[in-house]
Each structure stands twice: as C-alpha cells, then as structure tokens.
Design a protein around this motif. Structure first.
Motif, PDB file in Angstrom:
ATOM      1  N   ARG A  29      11.837 -74.682  -3.255  1.00 12.73           N
ATOM      2  CA  ARG A  29      13.270 -74.588  -3.207  1.00 12.73           C
ATOM      3  C   ARG A  29      13.903 -74.012  -4.439  1.00 12.73           C
ATOM      4  N   VAL A  30      14.691 -73.271  -4.362  1.00 11.27           N
ATOM      5  CA  VAL A  30      15.403 -72.524  -5.358  1.00 11.27           C
ATOM      6  C   VAL A  30      16.829 -73.441  -6.017  1.00 11.27           C
ATOM      7  N   GLY A  31      17.158 -73.411  -7.203  1.00 10.19           N
ATOM      8  CA  GLY A  31      18.265 -74.147  -7.699  1.00 10.19           C
ATOM      9  C   GLY A  31      18.404 -73.863  -9.015  1.00 10.19           C
ATOM     10  N   TYR A  32      19.181 -75.029  -9.624  1.00 11.54           N
ATOM     11  CA  TYR A  32      19.591 -75.045 -10.858  1.00 11.54           C
ATOM     12  C   TYR A  32      19.286 -76.194 -11.625  1.00 11.54           C
ATOM     13  N   ALA A  33      18.716 -76.343 -13.053  1.00 10.86           N
ATOM     14  CA  ALA A  33      18.704 -77.467 -13.758  1.00 10.86           C
ATOM     15  C   ALA A  33      18.920 -76.937 -15.241  1.00 10.86           C
ATOM     16  N   GLY A  34      19.103 -78.118 -16.003  1.00 12.48           N
ATOM     17  CA  GLY A  34      18.795 -77.927 -17.485  1.00 12.48           C
ATOM     18  C   GLY A  34      20.149 -77.883 -18.152  1.00 12.48           C
ATOM     19  N   GLY A  35      21.373 -78.046 -17.379  1.00 12.61           N
ATOM     20  CA  GLY A  35      22.784 -77.806 -17.789  1.00 12.61           C
ATOM     21  C   GLY A  35      23.536 -79.145 -17.743  1.00 12.61           C
ATOM     22  N   THR A  36      24.751 -78.918 -18.042  1.00 14.94           N
ATOM     23  CA  THR A  36      25.830 -79.930 -17.982  1.00 14.94           C
ATOM     24  C   THR A  36      26.523 -80.150 -16.743  1.00 14.94           C
ATOM     25  N   THR A  37      26.938 -79.178 -15.877  1.00 17.15           N
ATOM     26  CA  THR A  37      27.665 -79.094 -14.939  1.00 17.15           C
ATOM     27  C   THR A  37      27.007 -79.675 -13.727  1.00 17.15           C
ATOM     28  N   PRO A  38      27.745 -80.708 -12.957  1.00 17.45           N
ATOM     29  CA  PRO A  38      27.100 -81.524 -11.834  1.00 17.45           C
ATOM     30  C   PRO A  38      27.213 -80.531 -10.733  1.00 17.45           C
ATOM     31  N   GLN A  39      26.490 -80.350  -9.876  1.00 13.75           N
ATOM     32  CA  GLN A  39      26.371 -79.583  -8.455  1.00 13.75           C
ATOM     33  C   GLN A  39      26.960 -78.408  -8.539  1.00 13.75           C
ATOM     34  N   PRO A  40      26.296 -77.335  -9.636  1.00 16.00           N
ATOM     35  CA  PRO A  40      26.908 -76.038 -10.057  1.00 16.00           C
ATOM     36  C   PRO A  40      26.673 -75.172  -8.883  1.00 16.00           C
ATOM     37  N   THR A  41      27.652 -74.298  -8.575  1.00 17.14           N
ATOM     38  CA  THR A  41      27.458 -73.091  -7.704  1.00 17.14           C
ATOM     39  C   THR A  41      26.939 -71.911  -8.440  1.00 17.14           C
ATOM     40  N   TYR A  42      26.246 -70.911  -7.715  1.00 17.71           N
ATOM     41  CA  TYR A  42      25.784 -69.587  -8.348  1.00 17.71           C
ATOM     42  C   TYR A  42      26.459 -69.107  -8.992  1.00 17.71           C
ATOM     43  N   ILE A 128       9.805 -75.813 -23.355  1.00 18.76           N
ATOM     44  CA  ILE A 128       9.269 -77.010 -22.646  1.00 18.76           C
ATOM     45  C   ILE A 128      10.435 -78.144 -22.761  1.00 18.76           C
ATOM     46  N   ASP A 129      11.115 -78.539 -21.686  1.00 18.48           N
ATOM     47  CA  ASP A 129      12.005 -79.440 -21.553  1.00 18.48           C
ATOM     48  C   ASP A 129      11.716 -80.684 -20.983  1.00 18.48           C
ATOM     49  N   ASP A 130      12.346 -81.601 -21.222  1.00 21.01           N
ATOM     50  CA  ASP A 130      12.267 -82.824 -20.225  1.00 21.01           C
ATOM     51  C   ASP A 130      12.780 -82.645 -19.177  1.00 21.01           C
ATOM     52  N   ASP A 131      12.276 -83.284 -18.115  1.00 21.92           N
ATOM     53  CA  ASP A 131      12.773 -83.138 -16.551  1.00 21.92           C
ATOM     54  C   ASP A 131      14.170 -83.405 -16.613  1.00 21.92           C
ATOM     55  N   ALA A 132      14.877 -82.571 -15.536  1.00 23.04           N
ATOM     56  CA  ALA A 132      16.263 -82.516 -15.498  1.00 23.04           C
ATOM     57  C   ALA A 132      16.609 -82.657 -14.025  1.00 23.04           C
ATOM     58  N   THR A 133      17.755 -82.940 -13.857  1.00 22.14           N
ATOM     59  CA  THR A 133      18.227 -83.031 -12.364  1.00 22.14           C
ATOM     60  C   THR A 133      18.353 -81.490 -11.855  1.00 22.14           C
ATOM     61  N   PHE A 134      17.658 -81.821 -10.339  1.00 22.55           N
ATOM     62  CA  PHE A 134      17.670 -80.489  -9.806  1.00 22.55           C
ATOM     63  C   PHE A 134      18.673 -80.340  -8.750  1.00 22.55           C
ATOM     64  N   TRP A 135      19.353 -79.120  -8.973  1.00 24.39           N
ATOM     65  CA  TRP A 135      20.509 -79.135  -8.063  1.00 24.39           C
ATOM     66  C   TRP A 135      20.292 -77.789  -7.168  1.00 24.39           C
ATOM     67  N   PRO A 136      20.192 -78.055  -5.888  1.00 26.47           N
ATOM     68  CA  PRO A 136      19.770 -77.160  -4.970  1.00 26.47           C
ATOM     69  C   PRO A 136      20.678 -75.994  -4.914  1.00 26.47           C
ATOM     70  N   ALA A 137      19.974 -74.827  -4.836  1.00 32.94           N
ATOM     71  CA  ALA A 137      21.046 -73.496  -4.700  1.00 32.94           C
ATOM     72  C   ALA A 137      21.464 -73.587  -3.406  1.00 32.94           C
ATOM     73  N   GLU A 138      22.604 -72.759  -3.170  1.00 35.01           N
ATOM     74  CA  GLU A 138      23.016 -72.587  -1.943  1.00 35.01           C
ATOM     75  C   GLU A 138      22.103 -71.977  -0.854  1.00 35.01           C
ATOM     76  N   ASP A 139      22.259 -72.477   0.506  1.00 36.15           N
ATOM     77  CA  ASP A 139      21.544 -71.926   1.549  1.00 36.15           C
ATOM     78  C   ASP A 139      21.072 -70.631   1.541  1.00 36.15           C
ATOM     79  N   TYR A 140      21.827 -69.629   1.459  1.00 39.39           N
ATOM     80  CA  TYR A 140      21.633 -68.335   1.615  1.00 39.39           C
ATOM     81  C   TYR A 140      20.872 -67.858   0.521  1.00 39.39           C
ATOM     82  N   HIS A 141      20.542 -68.635  -0.766  1.00 41.54           N
ATOM     83  CA  HIS A 141      19.480 -68.277  -1.851  1.00 41.54           C
ATOM     84  C   HIS A 141      17.887 -68.929  -1.367  1.00 41.54           C
ATOM     85  N   GLN A 142      17.956 -69.719  -0.592  1.00 38.91           N
ATOM     86  CA  GLN A 142      16.465 -70.172   0.178  1.00 38.91           C
ATOM     87  C   GLN A 142      15.886 -69.326   0.662  1.00 38.91           C
ATOM     88  N   GLN A 143      14.747 -68.886   0.393  1.00 34.94           N
ATOM     89  CA  GLN A 143      13.851 -67.858   0.958  1.00 34.94           C
ATOM     90  C   GLN A 143      14.445 -66.563   1.136  1.00 34.94           C
TER      91      GLN A 143
END
Length: 155
Positions: A29-42, A128-143
């Motif tokens: 799955r593609v998405g976003y991680a490592g930042g401070t904004t919850p549920q970020p958009t592309y 090399i960072d500690d595990d972070a919350t994964f926020w899935p990218a929008e559906d159109y980015h998947q595959q």
C-alpha cells in the motif's frame, strides 16, 4: 503469518511496483508517514509542510522472504545517496527512509546500509527512523502504474 515493513524511496508509485514483484510479498500500500499532520492528503504532503514522506507499507510472509531481502530491494530500487530527492522529485517527502519497528530491524537496516555503501562514492543518506503511523494515500494512488498499464516510472 505475515509481517509489515515500511520504506520511503522517493515517489511511491514505482517503489510499489518493485515490491509487488518480490516473491513472498503479499500486499503493498502507498501512503504517508513520518510527519506531524494526521490523515494528510497528497496535496498537503506535496507542499512539503507536513513532515511526511511518501512511503510503501509492505506486507510479507517471513517464511518466503526475509526482512534483509526487503532492505536490499529498497536500497536497490532508488539512489539512497540523494538527500530529499529522487530524480526530478525534490522535497523532504521524497527522502530515503526506513521505518523500523524494533531493535532487530534497526540493526538489520544499519547492516544493509553499510553493505550497500560499497556501491557508492557518496555517502548513503537513508534515514533509519522509529516506526511511524502509516496514513494510506488516496485510492487513485494505489496501484497507480498498474492501473495505467505501466511497469515503472523510472527516468
């Protein structure tokens, strides 16, 4: 039993395809991680002010593919010596990063970076960072590339 790993190696579209082709990988799955904004958009991530990286979350069967093999795939799939960029994509969202869940993954990532450093004149810039919350990218980015009949987006 499955396990998960998370990597950022520039634009997530091509990295997703690369990992989908690894035997033993059951989902990517593609998405976003490592930042401070919850549920970020592309759009927010592209502005570069969320702190998030474009990432892939790889689900795999450890009895079929090792975490070390995934690290090798990651380090071979992009130029880990570039800082906050891959090719024409520039910004901290394109940084090279491994998110690790524990000390074993931390050690494996450090060893993989040291092993791959021999291939480069410039130092590897992969974080090399500690595990972070994964926020899935929008559906159109998947595959994204598969949906368009493309095998890669390499330059």
């Amino acid at each position: 039993m499955t396990a998960e790993a998370m990597f950022g190696a520039g634009c997530f579209w091509g990295v997703e395809v690369t990992f989908r082709n690894v035997p033993g990988v059951t989902d990517v799955r593609v998405g976003y991680a490592g930042g401070t904004t919850p549920q970020p958009t592309y759009e927010q991530v592209c502005r570069g002010d969320t702190g998030h990286a474009e990432v892939v979350r790889v689900t795999y069967d450890p009895s079929e593919v090792s975490y070390d093999r995934l690290l090798d795939t990651f380090l071979e799939a992009h130029d880990p010596t570039q800082v906050n960029r891959q090719g024409p994509d520039v910004g901290s969202q394109y940084r090279s990063v491994v998110f690790v869940a524990d000390e074993a993954e931390q050690g494996a990532a450090e060893k993989a970076v040291a092993r791959h450093q021999q291939r480069f004149d410039a130092p590897i810039a992969t974080q090399i960072d500690d595990d972070a919350t994964f926020w899935p990218a929008e559906d159109y980015h998947q595959q994204y590339l598969v949906k368009r009949g493309l095998a890669s987006c390499r330059i």
